[in-house]
Design an enzyme around this catalytic site. Structure first.
Site, PDB file in Angstrom:
ATOM      1  CG  ASP A  82      67.983   4.505 -37.647  1.00 42.06           C
ATOM      2  OD1 ASP A  82      67.018   4.158 -38.354  1.00 42.06           O
ATOM      3  OD2 ASP A  82      68.583   3.709 -36.882  1.00 42.06           O
ATOM      4  CB  SER A  83      66.061   4.949 -43.019  1.00 42.36           C
ATOM      5  OG  SER A  83      64.998   5.854 -42.809  1.00 42.36           O
ATOM      6  CG  ASP A 121      64.391   5.732 -35.927  1.00 34.00           C
ATOM      7  OD1 ASP A 121      63.692   5.133 -35.092  1.00 34.00           O
ATOM      8  OD2 ASP A 121      64.546   5.329 -37.102  1.00 34.00           O
ATOM      9  CE  LYS A 151      61.174   3.739 -36.062  1.00 26.26           C
ATOM     10  NZ  LYS A 151      62.404   2.916 -36.104  1.00 26.26           N
ATOM     11  CD  GLU A 153      66.496  -0.475 -35.220  1.00 24.75           C
ATOM     12  OE1 GLU A 153      67.343  -1.377 -35.069  1.00 24.75           O
ATOM     13  OE2 GLU A 153      66.444   0.258 -36.219  1.00 24.75           O
ATOM     14  CD  GLU A 220      62.550  -2.648 -41.182  1.00 17.79           C
ATOM     15  OE1 GLU A 220      62.638  -1.852 -40.232  1.00 17.79           O
ATOM     16  OE2 GLU A 220      63.262  -2.571 -42.208  1.00 17.79           O
TER      17      GLU A 220
HETATM   18  O1  KIV Z   1      64.508   4.476 -39.989  1.00 16.91           O
HETATM   19  C1  KIV Z   1      63.502   4.097 -40.597  1.00 16.91           C
HETATM   20  O2  KIV Z   1      63.218   4.526 -41.719  1.00 16.91           O
HETATM   21  C2  KIV Z   1      62.641   3.120 -39.962  1.00 16.91           C
HETATM   22  C3  KIV Z   1      61.545   2.540 -40.786  1.00 16.91           C
HETATM   23  C4  KIV Z   1      62.102   1.438 -41.605  1.00 16.91           C
HETATM   24  C5  KIV Z   1      60.403   2.096 -39.966  1.00 16.91           C
HETATM   25  O3  KIV Z   1      62.848   2.780 -38.850  1.00 16.91           O
END
Ligand code: KIV
Length: 303
Positions: A82-83, A121, A151, A153, A220
């Site tokens: 989600d970055s 994500d 993934k 959080e 992280e």
């Molecule tokens: O979204 C992302 O890029 C991440 C990484 C920082 C692991 O979750």
């Protein structure tokens, strides 16, 4: 495979690039010269890599162009993070990102990757409320976009979410330590897990995720010794970003890894200066158009 496939799946004749090992890496004896294999990375290979002490490589990817390059370079796991929000969509944080934003990116990466495991994500607001909400969002990532795993959080309080997805055939990667979606409550981008209590909490969260069926956990911005402790007690791989070398693998946001901007986080190493190279190519193109040296005779179709 760069480093983590079992020997029977490595192909000495694979003609593609031998990939490097991640910066740092798990304790063990992985060789940077190991030969890239065209075979697919699957969830059981992650645990095998940990058992063998072979570092896993993970990079973000948000489109087909970079996915192809990273996959052919032998990166084991492509994370459609989600970055994408702050790196590609010009948001200040990851918080505005939606499942609908993610789907086309995941689809492009999943359609392109031949070998890497593709992890999508789940963005902020798409999973926290209940296991059912989490399941619905994860199903979209697999069904509509072709991800192999998701993934999200959070720790122990999301163990039920992990359990439901795992039972439903959806592999889950956890994400602990600094969790960017919670930056408002964490008070900004801050190292997490400092002090005995916070470190114990991190270990308990990681164990709860593993016990619920998670296939790996991203750590992280966690102090190196705390990440090492989590890595030691966990049966599944830890993948660090700002968590030091004593983890089972490393992940970076690709734009930090490749040197795409003038600033990169302290924990990242710039392995290239791709941004500067792209700027130079762009200036050369513009100049060739302006002085009419491009297109030249060889670029012109005859009648
Ligand atoms: O979204 C992302 O890029 C991440 C990484 C920082 C692991 O979750």
């Amino acid at each position: 495979m760069t480093s983590s496939l079992p020997p029977e799946q490595r192909s000495a004749s694979a003609g593609t690039a031998a990939a490097g090992t991640p910066s740092g890496g798990a304790p063990g004896s992985a060789s940077p010269e190991q030969v890239h294999s065209p075979r697919k990375v699957r969830v059981h290979h992650l645990r095998q890599a940990k058992e063998r002490g072979e570092p896993l490589t993970m990079l973000t990817a948000y489109d087909a162009v970079t996915a192809r390059i990273f996959d052919e370079a032998g990166i084991d796991i492509l994370l459609v993070g989600d970055s994408i929000g702050d790196n590609m969509h010009a948001h200040a944080t990851t918080i505005p990102v939606t499942v609908d934003d993610m789907i086309p990116a995941v689809r492009a990466v999943a359609r392109t990757a031949r070998r890497a495991l593709v992890v999508a994500d789940l963005p902020f607001g798409s999973y926290e409320a209940s296991p059912a909400q989490c399941h619905a969002s994860a199903v979209r990532m697999l069904k509509e976009a072709g991800a192999h795993a998701v993934k999200f959080e959070g720790g122990e309080h999301l163990a039920e979410h992990v359990r439901l997805l795992t039972r439903s055939g959806i592999p889950v990667v956890g994400h602990l330590g600094f969790t960017p979606q919670a930056e408002n409550i964490l008070g900004g981008k801050r190292v997490q897990g400092r002090g005995h209590e916070a470190a114990d909490r991190l270990v308990a969260d990681a164990l709860a995720l593993a016990d619920a069926g998670a296939i790996a956990v991203v750590l992280e911005m966690v102090p190196g010794p705390v990440a090492a402790r989590v890595t030691e007690v966990l049966p599944i791989p830890t993948i660090g970003i700002g968590a030091g070398p004593e983890v089972d693998g490393q992940v970076l946001v690709w734009t930090d890894m490749a040197g795409m901007s003038s600033w990169s986080p302290r924990f990242a190493r710039r392995f290239g200066e791709v941004g500067a190279e792209l700027a130079a190519a762009t200036r050369a193109y513009a100049s060739a158009v302006r002085d009419r040296s491009f297109p030249a005779a060889e670029h012109v179709y005859e009648s």
